[in-house]
Write a protein that holds these residues in place. Structure first.
Motif, PDB file in Angstrom:
ATOM      1  N   ALA D 286       0.829  -1.205   0.000  1.00 44.18           N
ATOM      2  CA  ALA D 286       0.000   0.000   0.000  1.00 44.18           C
ATOM      3  C   ALA D 286       0.865   1.257   0.000  1.00 44.18           C
ATOM      4  CB  ALA D 286      -0.923  -0.021   1.212  1.00 44.18           C
ATOM      5  N   VAL D 287       1.893   1.252   0.849  1.00 45.75           N
ATOM      6  CA  VAL D 287       2.754   2.439   0.942  1.00 45.75           C
ATOM      7  C   VAL D 287       3.466   2.682  -0.385  1.00 45.75           C
ATOM      8  CG1 VAL D 287       4.819   3.361   2.038  1.00 45.75           C
ATOM      9  CG2 VAL D 287       3.084   2.225   3.418  1.00 45.75           C
ATOM     10  N   LEU D 288       4.003   1.600  -0.964  1.00 44.38           N
ATOM     11  CA  LEU D 288       4.728   1.774  -2.224  1.00 44.38           C
ATOM     12  C   LEU D 288       3.778   2.204  -3.335  1.00 44.38           C
ATOM     13  CD1 LEU D 288       7.184  -1.251  -2.058  1.00 44.38           C
ATOM     14  CD2 LEU D 288       7.696   1.171  -1.765  1.00 44.38           C
ATOM     15  N   ALA D 289       2.522   1.784  -3.236  1.00 50.03           N
ATOM     16  CA  ALA D 289       1.554   2.166  -4.265  1.00 50.03           C
ATOM     17  C   ALA D 289       1.358   3.670  -4.280  1.00 50.03           C
ATOM     18  CB  ALA D 289       0.229   1.451  -4.023  1.00 50.03           C
ATOM     19  N   ILE D 290       1.296   4.258  -3.091  1.00 51.98           N
ATOM     20  CA  ILE D 290       1.042   5.696  -2.995  1.00 51.98           C
ATOM     21  C   ILE D 290       2.091   6.508  -3.758  1.00 51.98           C
ATOM     22  CG2 ILE D 290       0.967   7.620  -1.354  1.00 51.98           C
ATOM     23  CD1 ILE D 290      -1.519   5.998  -1.321  1.00 51.98           C
ATOM     24  N   ARG D 291       3.318   5.971  -3.861  1.00 52.06           N
ATOM     25  CA  ARG D 291       4.380   6.695  -4.551  1.00 52.06           C
ATOM     26  C   ARG D 291       4.129   6.778  -6.048  1.00 52.06           C
ATOM     27  NH1 ARG D 291       9.202   3.710  -4.329  1.00 52.06           N
ATOM     28  NH2 ARG D 291      10.298   5.555  -5.064  1.00 52.06           N
ATOM     29  N   THR D 293       2.268   7.144  -9.761  1.00 50.82           N
ATOM     30  CA  THR D 293       1.210   7.925 -10.389  1.00 50.82           C
ATOM     31  C   THR D 293       0.691   7.236 -11.650  1.00 50.82           C
ATOM     32  OG1 THR D 293       2.831   9.189 -11.633  1.00 50.82           O
ATOM     33  CG2 THR D 293       2.077  10.130  -9.538  1.00 50.82           C
ATOM     34  N   TYR D 294       1.449   6.227 -12.141  1.00 45.40           N
ATOM     35  CA  TYR D 294       0.956   5.522 -13.323  1.00 45.40           C
ATOM     36  C   TYR D 294      -0.145   4.576 -12.908  1.00 45.40           C
ATOM     37  CZ  TYR D 294       4.291   7.083 -16.804  1.00 45.40           C
ATOM     38  OH  TYR D 294       4.983   7.833 -17.696  1.00 45.40           O
ATOM     39  N   ASP D 354      -0.849   8.517 -16.722  1.00 45.01           N
ATOM     40  CA  ASP D 354      -0.525   9.159 -15.453  1.00 45.01           C
ATOM     41  C   ASP D 354      -1.805   9.716 -14.844  1.00 45.01           C
ATOM     42  OD1 ASP D 354       0.339  10.757 -13.404  1.00 45.01           O
ATOM     43  OD2 ASP D 354       2.210  11.277 -14.429  1.00 45.01           O
ATOM     44  N   VAL D 355      -2.166   9.240 -13.650  1.00 41.65           N
ATOM     45  CA  VAL D 355      -3.448   9.681 -13.053  1.00 41.65           C
ATOM     46  C   VAL D 355      -3.485  11.174 -12.831  1.00 41.65           C
ATOM     47  CG1 VAL D 355      -4.276   7.619 -11.915  1.00 41.65           C
ATOM     48  CG2 VAL D 355      -2.555   8.996 -10.789  1.00 41.65           C
ATOM     49  N   GLU D 356      -2.330  11.774 -12.552  1.00 39.33           N
ATOM     50  CA  GLU D 356      -2.340  13.205 -12.269  1.00 39.33           C
ATOM     51  C   GLU D 356      -2.637  14.014 -13.523  1.00 39.33           C
ATOM     52  OE1 GLU D 356      -2.470  14.426  -9.411  1.00 39.33           O
ATOM     53  OE2 GLU D 356      -1.967  12.606  -8.299  1.00 39.33           O
ATOM     54  N   LEU D 425      -7.870   7.404  -6.589  1.00 38.20           N
ATOM     55  CA  LEU D 425      -6.938   7.825  -7.643  1.00 38.20           C
ATOM     56  C   LEU D 425      -7.194   7.085  -8.946  1.00 38.20           C
ATOM     57  CD1 LEU D 425      -3.537   8.116  -5.777  1.00 38.20           C
ATOM     58  CD2 LEU D 425      -4.593   9.886  -7.168  1.00 38.20           C
ATOM     59  N   THR D 426      -7.425   5.769  -8.839  1.00 35.46           N
ATOM     60  CA  THR D 426      -7.457   4.966 -10.058  1.00 35.46           C
ATOM     61  C   THR D 426      -8.841   4.872 -10.671  1.00 35.46           C
ATOM     62  OG1 THR D 426      -7.718   3.021  -8.672  1.00 35.46           O
ATOM     63  CG2 THR D 426      -5.506   3.505  -9.436  1.00 35.46           C
ATOM     64  N   GLY D 427      -9.882   4.858  -9.839  1.00 32.25           N
ATOM     65  CA  GLY D 427     -11.195   4.592 -10.396  1.00 32.25           C
ATOM     66  C   GLY D 427     -12.059   5.829 -10.497  1.00 32.25           C
ATOM     67  N   ILE D 428     -11.726   6.863  -9.751  1.00 26.98           N
ATOM     68  CA  ILE D 428     -12.632   8.003  -9.705  1.00 26.98           C
ATOM     69  C   ILE D 428     -11.995   9.273 -10.270  1.00 26.98           C
ATOM     70  CG2 ILE D 428     -13.976   9.470  -8.156  1.00 26.98           C
ATOM     71  CD1 ILE D 428     -14.366   6.957  -6.414  1.00 26.98           C
ATOM     72  N   LYS D 429     -10.760   9.540  -9.833  1.00 26.41           N
ATOM     73  CA  LYS D 429     -10.143  10.796 -10.258  1.00 26.41           C
ATOM     74  C   LYS D 429     -10.113  10.987 -11.776  1.00 26.41           C
ATOM     75  CE  LYS D 429      -6.193  13.771 -10.091  1.00 26.41           C
ATOM     76  NZ  LYS D 429      -6.065  13.854 -11.541  1.00 26.41           N
TER      77      LYS D 429
END
Lengths: 521, 142, 115, 770
Positions: D286-291, D293-294, D354-356, D425-429
């Motif tokens: 989970a922590v590594l996922a937060i880093r 953005t892809y 990139d989600v951002e 981040l992945t499903g809504i943003k």
């Protein structure tokens, strides 16, 4: 019926003599040779069926009683090896026209192949230790000539090492035979088995057996006696290296198995421990050697060394299961290894290079799915992946090792299996997946550190290969052998059954002795 | 070696040496000798001839191509092994008959002698093939 | 006399190996000849030495008298001599061809395809 | 044999796929999907029987001697996994048709996917551990081919290799474990192992067996520290990621743990191993996922985390925890599969990953937006979705864990919190907020791309709304099979105001907070960046480099190209082996006294020895060759003296021929030079003399051994009578041992051909050059 024992030797020998008389006609030589190899295969299969059903078959040459004359014996081990020799022979004869240029063919290429087969079969079927030496020389001599045929520089360089080291082996073998005769006074293997068991001075016998081990160790390319193999196997035409890779080292392994099951069982605690250590080291050094290579056939050559280790491991553990594993491994390996060298020729034709660093002229993956499938079958089998033949070979040996509680050798076998997979994927990724456009940059498996790779971006290419797109026959041969590999996997049950019976026969040499020397030796 | 003496000598010695070679071949079964040694003597005779004249001339004298000779020798040796099989015996079993000779006791002839003849032919063939190939001038003589 | 033969075999073997370990290809072949002799002497000695009683049945006898030389090692050596001659002839020519191709008689120069 | 027939059918279809894809055109994926769909339906019909506790069994013997048989057994666990594999598989096949439309190698993609599907089904449906291993390795190979599908890219090839080596290596450990367990239990059929459980647990081998099985499972299911191959595998095309790396292959390890829990589980070792590995992986993932953005990397790391959750649940081992693990596994397969496919559709439709840089896509692709939001909400664990039920059960499981329940609950809540962020981040943003520019104009996905995620998202809702119909028949028997006891997980959406619900709410709130502050959080978790730099991933790289360095180093030392070094090693080995053996095994029985030699014998012997030495050290070629000849002639004289006239004659003629050959050929070679160094010479001399001495000793020992003369006596008696010859040596050569001679002349003939063949082309070549 007992003539069956002799046919696998006589057929190729007669074919060779006849083709030599017919040296003017290449077509005749090719036809004779091919038919001869088919006949050899048929007779070998008949022999195997007979031996498996009726028991060991022995034939006294010239009707002289054993142990005075020379006996030819086929037990299951010898018969299996003969069948494999026949199969490899047929494949090589069929593949050769597409791999060997006419200049080489004119220089007695086909008779040489036939003699090679005769020598190999002779070695598998003879029941006399000195006669074994003679057949060894027959097959060695023809392999010398086949290796050097064409006379290109890489071939000659490789041939000098191959010839020298193999001659050392022959001399050691000869000396060992002489001393053994001096010590026990017989040459017939069955008689030797009796006399060795009765000998008072076991020390000498063990020393001689170790001399045999060294001699056969060189022939089978075990650590640290394997140098001749990776020096030479990548230099001749692909068909030649394929039959070498399939058969020749296995003759050495066969001799080791024969001698260390039938004759020298007087001090297994000592001799088989040496074998086991040698097996482990052979596996490791071979596979590491392969990891350092960037040429198709050189990778494969080092793998031969590594896999010889597995076969010797089976012999060294010396349990019924382990020996069955060794037998299974040999059966699997001869087919798969010869096929991989054939495939190397196929890929060379398509890519125009055998280097793994350089991208080929075209991407094999794109243009020839068939080649890809064939290679994957062979390579994955070599790496021991299920459900192919190599998986069962490895499975049996690992299980035998576990049951013998030799955990170290099991660990080595497992790790080496992974590394084998690694180098097979290296060939796949570099020779099949890589696209023509790509620079010869970093390879998939990481770049080895070292000076020569910085200096030598150009690998020396062996130009003993013909150019042009592959012929249908090449596909047929490679595909046929790949199908065999799959079938061995699918019918692993019956094949393993045969291996088990073979192992049982090897471990109990009584039947062998009775078949050769009569009921009351 | 373009010596006339050598040439003349060779003309005489060649048949003599060949005869000697055949004697050695035939008596080998009972006295020291045999196909191998006999073959070497014959080969030596022809080699001498090649040195005195030239390899091409020697090839002409031999008439038969050496490759064929080697093959024929092998075939002979194999045939000697097959003969007993016609009689239902094992490969390479010796088969003997007595050939009456005008004077003296009858000569015993058997397949092992035929085998030795094969050996003789192969040895002559291979030795000459090696020597002539090495002696031949640097040009293709196929 | 076994001791003498054993020493001869040892010396021949050692000299042959020493020659083979040199870098000249010519010496390599010469070494092969010597270790071949050594092997023959070994078989000859191991089979048992008998002075001057060759294994030939006398005209008035039907069997070989006891004390004759053992014919079997002789036959083996004969076969071995001839085979090693064949191999040697090939090796000599191979070496000379390799020398022509590589242009050097130093076996260290025969390493191009090996790394 | 229905199940077996279906299974084989999948493989057959895999073999056919490359050839029939093109003819089928755009319908290919849909057609191929029919088979797994039918398979799923067939499995569904078995559900009542399985739920009743009677597994469906079919057996096909393969190698009975080794205990290997294709024993298929559909029990609860097999049914759950089988349904997931076939169901998701069918959807992925359709999805791949849309995603890779017109791709040159679409047929191969289908083929690999089907092969993988068959392998995976084999893993979960077979009862025989050896057969399971066979399929297990097949999944590794097919995933290798799938990850490397974009074979032109070095990165894809490397990722494929990495996945193969790690899962393959684990697989080999598993093989050893399987073999050990099999021989211990006396059977390879898991269903029969339960009887011998006591013996297994009491054995010395239990610890290595458990460790080896865990190693196999952890590598396959990407548990720390073997997790890194999974994010790397995102090099594969999205259909592959959606299938292999979310819902199926990575769950094979979990399947294995669940399958063997009844046999190997219940011990402290087992529970500790699984709980620790699972909890660590859960948090780290989970922590590594937060880093990240892809999109796909985010999902990959969150998959790692979810796998950790499930392993932890199995490790805790209580009925609650195990049920939770199974339910969560089910829920995860649905929402993660959907999210991967959504991510792929976004990439496909916009070219952006990139989600951002994604936002407001709901306007361009409304249907996909609905799907994505539903799946994300399930992942975030909001009611009324399956993810919520899974998470509730999980929190209950950790709260009731026998040991360390506080720590485990805390970690789970923390993970759930980050999971909410990832879901957002992945499903809504990507769908809400301001529309951001993308590489190409967004276009809505077609039916092929929408069907898969749509159906899965729908199932996220439906299974939660009517769990007794759609979920219970699957997860109930599955957890029962894992527990080895009847089990009915509590799948209701409402349990009242419980602590678990509170923690759940806390996680959702926290997750939203982290989402809002994600910039800062990302910088914060950069602290953990070292895990990628010096962690297992770089350990793998270093290992690979080290392996290559070791390999080329070893090869440079051993296979150095110098013949003299090869000879040196070979000879030393042989001499050493014989010497040591003589020493160790008491072979040094020298004769007590020797018969002395005569003076002329000494003289000849000395001559041979001196000639040999001269040949060895001579500086001039001619001297050496002459000495060589002399040694040979000396030997033949020896033969004469010792009753071997034939030998002597042969030796003399051969010697003469040899000298002639030497002179003819070798005098063309340059004269000797002294090129070896002094040390080399001394070293060589040492080994040569040692080996020579060894020979001497061997000869003495052999001549001292008493051997029978039966052979020579027999030859002497039979030579004239049977062989019609008085020269016994010759009779042996042409009669008794004629086969030897046949071989010998064959060698000669070949040698002559060799000489001829080597010399002829050189002449031709040289002529060509001149």
């Amino acid at each position: 019926m007992s003539l069956l024992v002799l046919l696998p030797v006589l057929i190729p020998l007669c074919v060779a003599a006849l083709s030599m008389v017919a040296w003017r006609s290449l077509v005749l030589q090719r036809v004779l040779g091919t038919l001869g190899s088919v006949a050899l295969l048929v007779s070998a299969v008949a022999l195997l069926l007979h031996v498996d059903r009726e028991g060991i078959l022995a034939l006294q040459m010239g009707s002289w009683p054993a142990p005075f004359g020379i006996t030819f014996v086929a037990d299951r081990m010898g018969a299996i090896m003969t069948v494999l020799a026949g199969a490899t022979g047929v494949a090589t004869f069929l593949y050769s026209p597409a791999s060997v240029d006419e200049r080489r063919q004119r220089l007695f290429y086909y008779p040489l192949l036939s003699v090679l087969l005769a020598g190999v079969c002779g070695a598998f079927l003879t029941g006399d230790i000195f006669n074994l030496y003679v057949w060894f020389e027959v097959l060695l001599m023809s392999s010398f000539v086949l290796l050097a045929l064409g006379g290109e520089r890489p071939q000659l360089e490789g041939a000098i090492k191959y010839v020298t080291l193999n001659l050392i082996s022959s001399v050691l073998f000869l000396i060992a035979v002489g001393i053994l005769y001096g010590a026990v006074g017989t040459l017939n293997m069955a008689d030797l088995a009796l006399k060795v068991a009765q000998a008072e001075d076991k020390g000498v016998i063990t020393a001689v057996s170790v001399l045999f081990m060294a001699a056969f160790g060189i022939k089978s390319a075990a650590f640290p006696l394997f140098f001749w193999l990776p020096s030479s196997y990548h230099t001749p035409p692909f068909a030649v290296s394929a039959i070498f890779a399939g058969l020749l080292t296995k003759v050495g392994v066969y001799a080791l198995i024969r001698v260390f099951t039938t004759i020298f069982t007087q001090d297994t605690a000592y001799t088989h421990t040496i074998l086991l250590i040698g097996a482990g080291l052979t596996m490791v050094t071979g596979v590491l050697g392969a990891a350092a290579q960037f040429e198709f056939r050189r990778v494969l050559s080092f793998h031969i060394v590594s896999q010889i280790g597995y076969m010797i491991m089976g012999l060294a553990l010396y349990t019924p299961l382990a020996l069955a594993g060794a037998v299974f491994y040999i059966m699997h390996h001869i087919i798969v290894k010869a096929n991989l060298f054939f495939i190397a020729g196929l890929a060379h034709r398509i890519r125009g290079t055998s280097s793994l660093k350089r991208a080929g002229a075209v991407s094999v993956y794109r243009v020839s799915p068939l080649t890809c499938i064939i290679f994957l079958v062979a390579a994955m089998s070599l790496a021991g992946l299920p459900p192919l033949s190599g998986f069962f070979a490895k499975l049996i040996l690992v299980r035998a090792g576990l049951e013998a509680e030799s955990y170290t050798i099991v660990g080595v076998a497992i790790v080496v299996g992974l590394l084998t997979l690694f180098s097979m994927t290296k060939i796949w990724a570099e020779a099949f997946w890589k696209s023509p456009g790509e620079a010869p940059g970093e390879s998939t498996g990481g770049e080895p550190a070292g000076r020569e790779h910085a200096e030598r971006t150009e690998e020396p290419e062996c130009d003993s290969a013909l150019a042009g797109p592959p012929t249908a026959m090449m596909y047929a041969v490679c595909g046929g052998l790949a199908v065999v590999t799959v079938l061995v996997g699918v019918f692993a049950g019956p094949v393993f059954g045969l291996a088990e019976r073979t192992a049982a026969e090897l471990l109990n040499n009584g039947a062998y002795i009775r078949a050769v020397l009569g009921e009351n030796p | 070696m373009n010596s006339i003496i050598l040439r003349t000598a060779t003309r005489f010695t060649l048949p003599l040496l060949l005869l000697f070679a055949i004697v050695v071949l035939l008596q080998g079964h009972n006295k020291p000798g045999g196909g191998f040694i006999g073959g070497l003597i014959a080969a030596a005779a022809f080699s001498l001839h090649a040195l005195a004249f030239d390899p091409a001339e020697t090839r002409r004298v031999i008439r038969i191509d050496l490759r064929t000779l080697i093959g024929a020798g092998l075939v002979t040796a194999l045939v000697s092994g097959f003969i007993p099989m016609v009689q239902g015996k094992t490969f390479m079993t010796g088969v003997w008959t007595k050939v009456p000779v005008a004077m003296g006791e009858p000569l015993k002839v058997g397949t092992p002698l035929l085998f030795d003849l094969g050996v003789f032919m192969v040895v002559v063939g291979i030795t000459l093939l090696m020597v002539l190939t090495l002696l031949e001038p640097e040009e293709k003589t196929d | 006399m076994e001791l003498l033969f054993a020493i001869i075999a040892g010396v021949l073997f050692a000299a042959g190996l020493y020659l083979m370990l040199r870098r000249s290809i010519l010496k390599l072949v010469m070494g092969l000849v010597l270790i071949g002799h050594s092997a023959n002497i070994t078989i000859f000695t191991a089979g048992g030495l008998t002075r001057a009683r060759s294994a030939i049945i006398a005209p008035d006898a039907t069997t070989l008298p006891a004390g004759s030389a053992d014919p079997l090692p002789q036959a083996l050596i004969l076969t071995a001599i001839v085979i090693s001659f064949g191999v040697l002839a090939f090796a000599i020519v191979l070496v000379s061809r390799a020398w022509q191709e590589v242009g050097n008689d130093d076996t260290d120069q025969f390493a191009e395809t090996d790394r | 044999m229905t199940v077996l027939a279906f299974l084989m059918g999948v493989f057959v279809l895999a073999a056919l796929a490359p050839w029939i894809t093109r003819p089928l055109g755009r319908a290919a994926g849909w057609v191929f999907a029919l088979l797994p769909a039918a398979f799923a339906v067939m499995l569904g019909t078995l559900a009542p029987q399985v739920a009743a506790g009677t597994p469906v069994r079919e057996t096909l013997e393969w190698v009975p001697q080794l205990g290997l048989s294709l024993t298929l057994s559909v029990d609860g666990l097999g049914l759950l996994f089988g349904m997931l594999i076939t169901g998701v598989g069918a959807l992925v096949l359709v999805y791949a048709q849309g995603y890779l439309e017109g791709h040159e190698h679409l047929g191969r993609m289908f083929s690999y996917l089907l092969m993988f599907m068959g392998a995976m089904l084999g893993v979960v449906l077979t009862d025989n551990l050896l057969a399971m291993f066979v399929f297990w390795e097949l999944t590794s190979i097919s995933s290798y081919l799938l990850i490397g599908f974009d074979h032109n890219r070095l990165k894809a090839r490397k990722a494929a290799l990495q996945a193969l080596l790690i899962t393959g290596g684990g697989g080999l450990a598993l093989l050893v474990g399987v073999l050990m367990l099999g021989s211990l239990a006396g059977t390879y059929n898991v269903s029969e192992m339960l009887a011998g459980k006591e013996g297994v647990l009491a054995s010395d081998l239990y610890v290595p067996i458990a460790a080896l099985f865990a190693l196999g499972a952890f590598t396959k299911s990407a548990q720390f520290p073997f997790h890194f191959w999974l994010p790397g595998a995102m090099e594969a095309p999205t259909p592959v990621s959606a299938y292999l790396h979310s819902s199926t292959m990575v769950k094979a390890g979990i399947y294995l743990l669940a399958r063997l829990s009844p046999v190997l589980g219940g011990t402290e070792l087992w529970e500790t191993m699984l709980t620790v590995a699972g909890a660590t992986t859960m948090v780290l993932g989970a922590v590594l996922a937060i880093r990240q953005t892809y999109l796909k990397k985010l999902l990959a790391y969150s998959t790692v985390s979810s796998l950790g959750i499930i392993v932890m649940g199995l490790g805790i081992g209580t009925p609650y925890a195990v049920e939770a693990a199974i339910v969560y596994l089910f829920a995860h397969a649905l929402f993660k599969g959907a999210l991967f496919m959504v991510a792929g559709a976004i990439d496909h439709g916009t070219g952006e990953r990139d989600v951002e840089r994604l936002g407001g896509l709901a306007r361009a692709m409304p249907a996909l937006a609905v799907v994505g939001v539903l799946a994300a909400l399930s992942m975030a664990g909001l009611p009324p979705l399956m993810g919520f039920i899974g998470k509730e059960l999980l929190l209950k499981g950790t709260l009731k864990a026998p040991e360390w329940s506080g720590v485990l609950t805390g970690l789970t809540v923390f993970t759930a919190l980050l999971t909410v962020t990832i879901a957002l981040l992945t499903g809504i943003k990507p769908f809400i907020g301001k529309t951001l520019p993308t590489p190409h104009e967004p276009h809505a996905p077609g039916p092929a791309l929408l069907l898969g995620p749509g159906l899965l998202a729908l199932l996220c809702v439906a299974t939660a709304l009517v769990p007794s119909v759609l979920a219970m028949p699957l997860v109930g028997p599955a957890s029962a099979a894992t527990l080895g006891a009847p089990s009915t997980p509590d799948l209701s959406l409402w349990h009242g105001w419980t602590l678990a619900l509170g923690l759940s709410a806390l996680a959702v709130a926290g997750g939203c907070g982290v989402y809002a502050l994600r910039g800062a959080v990302r910088r914060g978790v950069e602290v953990f960046g070292w895990i990628d730099r010096v962690g297992p991933a770089s350990a793998y790289e270093i290992g690979l480099k080290g392996l290559n360095a070791l390999a080329s180093g070893q090869t440079r030392v051993l296979q150095n190209g110098y013949l003299r070094s090869y000879l040196f090693i070979t000879i030393s080995t042989a001499a050493g082996m014989v010497g040591v053996t003589l020493w160790l095994r008491g072979g040094l029985n020298l004769p007590e006294r020797w018969e002395p030699a005569l003076w002329y014998e000494y003289a000849i012997g000395a001559l041979i020895a001196v000639a040999a030495v001269v040949a060895a050290v001579a500086r001039a070629r001619l001297t050496a060759i002459a000495a060589l000849g002399l040694a040979g002639y000396g030997v033949s004289v020896m033969f004469v003296v010792f009753g071997a006239p034939d030998l002597a004659m042969t030796q003399i003629s051969i010697e003469t021929l040899t000298v002639i050959l030497f002179v003819l050929v070798l005098l063309r070679l340059p004269d000797f030079r002294s090129i070896s160094s002094r040390t080399q010479k001394i070293r060589d001399l040492f080994i040569a003399v040692t080996a020579g001495a060894m020979m001497t000793v061997l000869v003495l020992v052999a001549s001292g051994a008493t051997s029978s003369r039966a052979m020579s006596t027999w030859f002497g008696e039979n030579s004239l009578e049977g062989g019609h010859g008085r020269n016994v040596v010759n009779v042996i050569l042409v009669d008794f041992r004629a086969i030897d001679t046949l071989g010998e002349i064959t060698v000669l003939a070949i040698a002559a051909i060799g000489v001829f063949a080597l010399l002829r082309p050189s002449r031709m070549l040289r002529k060509g050059r001149a």
